[in-house]
Design a protein around this motif. Sequence first.
Motif, PDB file in Angstrom:
ATOM      1  N   ILE A 193      51.051  69.303  41.344  1.00 46.17           N
ATOM      2  CA  ILE A 193      51.969  68.496  42.152  1.00 46.17           C
ATOM      3  C   ILE A 193      51.551  68.524  43.621  1.00 46.17           C
ATOM      4  CG2 ILE A 193      54.328  68.407  43.055  1.00 46.17           C
ATOM      5  CD1 ILE A 193      54.060  67.218  40.269  1.00 46.17           C
ATOM      6  N   LYS A 194      51.160  69.702  44.102  1.00 48.86           N
ATOM      7  CA  LYS A 194      50.710  69.833  45.489  1.00 48.86           C
ATOM      8  C   LYS A 194      49.473  68.984  45.743  1.00 48.86           C
ATOM      9  CE  LYS A 194      49.458  73.340  48.940  1.00 48.86           C
ATOM     10  NZ  LYS A 194      49.253  74.802  49.175  1.00 48.86           N
ATOM     11  N   TYR A 226      48.606  66.235  44.131  1.00 51.74           N
ATOM     12  CA  TYR A 226      49.014  64.824  44.170  1.00 51.74           C
ATOM     13  C   TYR A 226      49.668  64.497  45.510  1.00 51.74           C
ATOM     14  CZ  TYR A 226      48.131  63.317  39.344  1.00 51.74           C
ATOM     15  OH  TYR A 226      47.534  62.936  38.175  1.00 51.74           O
ATOM     16  N   GLU A 227      50.539  65.390  45.973  1.00 52.01           N
ATOM     17  CA  GLU A 227      51.229  65.140  47.240  1.00 52.01           C
ATOM     18  C   GLU A 227      50.243  65.084  48.395  1.00 52.01           C
ATOM     19  OE1 GLU A 227      55.635  66.998  46.149  1.00 52.01           O
ATOM     20  OE2 GLU A 227      54.163  68.271  47.176  1.00 52.01           O
ATOM     21  N   GLY A 251      49.197  61.710  48.892  1.00 48.74           N
ATOM     22  CA  GLY A 251      50.270  60.769  49.197  1.00 48.74           C
ATOM     23  C   GLY A 251      51.025  60.276  47.981  1.00 48.74           C
ATOM     24  N   GLY A 283      53.930  61.150  45.473  1.00 51.73           N
ATOM     25  CA  GLY A 283      55.078  62.052  45.345  1.00 51.73           C
ATOM     26  C   GLY A 283      55.317  62.502  43.916  1.00 51.73           C
ATOM     27  N   ARG A 284      56.039  63.592  43.787  1.00 52.13           N
ATOM     28  CA  ARG A 284      56.314  64.142  42.458  1.00 52.13           C
ATOM     29  C   ARG A 284      57.137  63.208  41.590  1.00 52.13           C
ATOM     30  NH1 ARG A 284      59.129  69.691  43.728  1.00 52.13           N
ATOM     31  NH2 ARG A 284      57.356  69.737  45.137  1.00 52.13           N
TER      32      ARG A 284
END
Length: 320
Positions: free
Chosen positions: A116-117, A119-120, A123, A125-126
């Motif tokens: 998840i980190k 992907y964030e 840019g 979002g989860r």
Amino acid sequence: MASKLEQLRAMTTVVADTGDIEAVRRLKPVDCTTNPTIVLKALAMPAFSDAVGEAIRWGQSQGGNHEAVVAAVADRLAISVGAALSELVPGRVSTEVDADLSFDIEASIEKARSLIKAYEARGIGRERILIKLASTWEGIRAAEVLQKEGIDCNLTLLFNLAQAVACADAGVFLISPFVGRILDWHVKATGKTFTAEEDPGVVSVRGIYDYYKSNGIGTIVMGASFRNIGEIEALAGCDRLTISPALLEELDAAQGSLERRLSPEKAGKVAPIHMDEKTFRWMLNDDAMATEKLAEGLRGFAKDLGNLRTIIDKQMQAAA
């Protein structure tokens, strides 16, 4: 008359089970789902050649344990595939936690958080991602923690009601019962040819759907692993169905009326089941098909993950 694919879209959210960019662009699914097998295939696609090169160069710039770096490059490639797919679909992209972590709650949680980190950092979002975990007792417990952190999960390799009930109790966002693999086991075990109505995979998903709807459970049921469009037609109306490009193409070419087979209003009544670890493990153990297909699926995903890391290792050495 609209194609059967268009009719299906009117009653079920259609998800593409692929990393093929062109297929996703052409067939326009709402969501996409990936796994190590799909990421492995994506490595050979021209669309991902730049992403592969970037990941290899990034890996060469990292220090520390070589095996850990190779594993990190594999994660980076999975994120690259997921990021590319997220640009093409309006919904979610599923990304899988390593199969070899399926019996380790804490390691699964940490891997999910790191995905998840990553992907964030790009840019994304989860709210656009689903973390895929195997439907082991440990995988379900990891998902329970992640859901409370706002990380939605897709529980995969799901073959029986015990797994589905445990997932619902854990507040899992979505489950992926494997229709075709259930059929495969029964065909091999009995030598019988099944109609779509008799298909054990179809019957299993219908039972899970009825359990969820009759007990007010919000977890999404997404049928997966289809062998033919007859199975898909028999589950028309299911919350979501994840379908390979070949079967999506076949549905798109198919004409005729498509009857809705599942709906919350028509769901059969199923009594709630109390699920604890002892009950879960016994119900799974008592189901030879589910036990064997879960183990086989974990081995298969782990093998593909190992193959992916081997290819990365070789490419890193060649580029050194």
